[in-house]
Structure formats: C-alpha cells, structure tokens
Write a protein that holds these residues in place. Structure first.
Motif, short mmCIF file in Angstrom:
data_model
loop_
_atom_site.label_atom_id
_atom_site.label_comp_id
_atom_site.label_asym_id
_atom_site.label_seq_id
_atom_site.Cartn_x
_atom_site.Cartn_y
_atom_site.Cartn_z
N LEU A 39 -14.55 -5.92 -15.88
CA LEU A 39 -13.31 -6.46 -15.33
C LEU A 39 -12.14 -5.67 -15.91
O LEU A 39 -11.95 -5.63 -17.13
CB LEU A 39 -13.18 -7.95 -15.68
CG LEU A 39 -12.06 -8.71 -15.02
CD1 LEU A 39 -12.28 -8.80 -13.52
CD2 LEU A 39 -11.97 -10.10 -15.61
N ALA A 40 -11.38 -5.02 -15.05
CA ALA A 40 -10.19 -4.28 -15.46
C ALA A 40 -8.97 -5.13 -15.15
O ALA A 40 -8.94 -5.84 -14.14
CB ALA A 40 -10.11 -2.95 -14.72
N ALA A 41 -7.97 -5.10 -16.02
CA ALA A 41 -6.76 -5.90 -15.81
C ALA A 41 -5.53 -5.08 -16.13
O ALA A 41 -5.57 -4.19 -16.98
CB ALA A 41 -6.81 -7.15 -16.69
N ASP A 42 -4.45 -5.39 -15.44
CA ASP A 42 -3.18 -4.70 -15.66
C ASP A 42 -2.05 -5.63 -15.26
O ASP A 42 -2.21 -6.47 -14.38
CB ASP A 42 -3.13 -3.43 -14.82
CG ASP A 42 -1.97 -2.52 -15.20
OD1 ASP A 42 -1.41 -2.69 -16.31
OD2 ASP A 42 -1.61 -1.65 -14.40
N VAL A 43 -0.92 -5.49 -15.91
CA VAL A 43 0.28 -6.25 -15.56
C VAL A 43 1.20 -5.29 -14.81
O VAL A 43 1.46 -4.18 -15.26
CB VAL A 43 0.99 -6.82 -16.80
CG1 VAL A 43 2.29 -7.50 -16.41
CG2 VAL A 43 0.08 -7.78 -17.55
N PHE A 44 1.66 -5.72 -13.64
CA PHE A 44 2.62 -4.91 -12.90
C PHE A 44 3.76 -5.81 -12.44
O PHE A 44 3.67 -7.03 -12.52
CB PHE A 44 1.94 -4.20 -11.71
CG PHE A 44 1.47 -5.10 -10.62
CD1 PHE A 44 2.20 -5.22 -9.44
CD2 PHE A 44 0.29 -5.81 -10.73
CE1 PHE A 44 1.76 -6.05 -8.41
CE2 PHE A 44 -0.15 -6.63 -9.72
CZ PHE A 44 0.60 -6.75 -8.55
N PHE A 45 4.83 -5.19 -12.00
CA PHE A 45 6.03 -5.93 -11.67
C PHE A 45 6.42 -5.69 -10.21
O PHE A 45 6.39 -4.55 -9.74
CB PHE A 45 7.20 -5.51 -12.58
CG PHE A 45 6.96 -5.83 -14.02
CD1 PHE A 45 7.41 -7.02 -14.56
CD2 PHE A 45 6.26 -4.95 -14.84
CE1 PHE A 45 7.18 -7.34 -15.88
CE2 PHE A 45 6.02 -5.25 -16.17
CZ PHE A 45 6.49 -6.45 -16.69
N VAL A 46 6.78 -6.76 -9.52
CA VAL A 46 7.31 -6.69 -8.17
C VAL A 46 8.64 -7.41 -8.19
O VAL A 46 8.69 -8.61 -8.47
CB VAL A 46 6.35 -7.34 -7.15
CG1 VAL A 46 6.98 -7.35 -5.76
CG2 VAL A 46 5.01 -6.64 -7.14
N ASP A 47 9.70 -6.68 -7.94
CA ASP A 47 11.06 -7.23 -7.99
C ASP A 47 11.33 -7.93 -9.32
O ASP A 47 11.96 -8.99 -9.37
CB ASP A 47 11.31 -8.20 -6.84
CG ASP A 47 11.37 -7.50 -5.49
OD1 ASP A 47 11.72 -6.30 -5.48
OD2 ASP A 47 11.08 -8.15 -4.47
N GLY A 48 10.82 -7.38 -10.41
CA GLY A 48 11.05 -7.93 -11.74
C GLY A 48 10.13 -9.08 -12.11
O GLY A 48 10.23 -9.61 -13.21
N LEU A 49 9.24 -9.50 -11.22
CA LEU A 49 8.31 -10.60 -11.51
C LEU A 49 6.98 -10.03 -12.00
O LEU A 49 6.38 -9.20 -11.32
CB LEU A 49 8.06 -11.45 -10.26
CG LEU A 49 9.29 -12.12 -9.66
CD1 LEU A 49 8.93 -12.79 -8.33
CD2 LEU A 49 9.86 -13.13 -10.62
N PRO A 50 6.51 -10.47 -13.17
CA PRO A 50 5.25 -9.93 -13.69
C PRO A 50 4.04 -10.57 -13.01
O PRO A 50 3.97 -11.78 -12.82
CB PRO A 50 5.29 -10.32 -15.17
CG PRO A 50 6.17 -11.52 -15.22
CD PRO A 50 7.16 -11.38 -14.11
#
Length: 84
Positions: A39-50
């Motif tokens: 399981l790979a995981a990452d945090v990304f942001f869309v319009d400043g929302l994590p």
C-alpha cells in the motif's frame, strides 16, 4: 441560440447528490490470493485542502480521503481505515 451572457447570469447552481459510502463484501478467495499487498500513500493538496491518496500496487485499488490533520497518528488512522 439564446444570449449566452444572459443565460449564464440567470442560471443557478444545482445541489449535487450526496456521496454515499459503499462497502461491499470481498470474496474469500480474492482475500486469500492477495494477503500481502503493498500500500503506497501520499498527501496532496487541491485548492489548499489536504487529501490522503492510497494505492495498492498489486490490485490497483486507489482511494482518496480528506485529511485536515496530518499528524502521524491521524495518517495511520486513515491508512488503517483503508486497509480494513
């Protein structure tokens, strides 16, 4: 056709349908065949929302979940929720 500027000014946004979480029963033979999944995981942001993105490499299952608090404890909680 009708005047585009006039139509845009008078058109109102419709309320979208609510998102429904669907949980389905996974067949036992599928679970046994895929006991060890990376399981790979990452945090990304869309319009400043994590958002937390998870991807299982072997079965190509992808999820994303809003994750306002990004502490190790909260991230592990979200990952455990996906792996259930």
């Amino acid at each position: 056709g009708p005047d585009l500027a006039n139509v845009r000014g008078k058109t109102v946004r419709r309320k979208p349908d609510a998102v429904v979480e669907n949980y389905v029963a996974v067949p036992k033979d599928f679970v046994l065949a895929n006991k060890h999944v990376t399981l790979a995981a990452d945090v990304f942001f869309v319009d400043g929302l994590p958002l937390l993105l998870t991807l299982s490499r072997r079965i190509k299952f992808m999820t994303s979940e809003y994750c306002p608090v990004r502490t190790a404890k909260q991230l592990s909680h979200h990952i455990k929720k996906v792996s259930r």
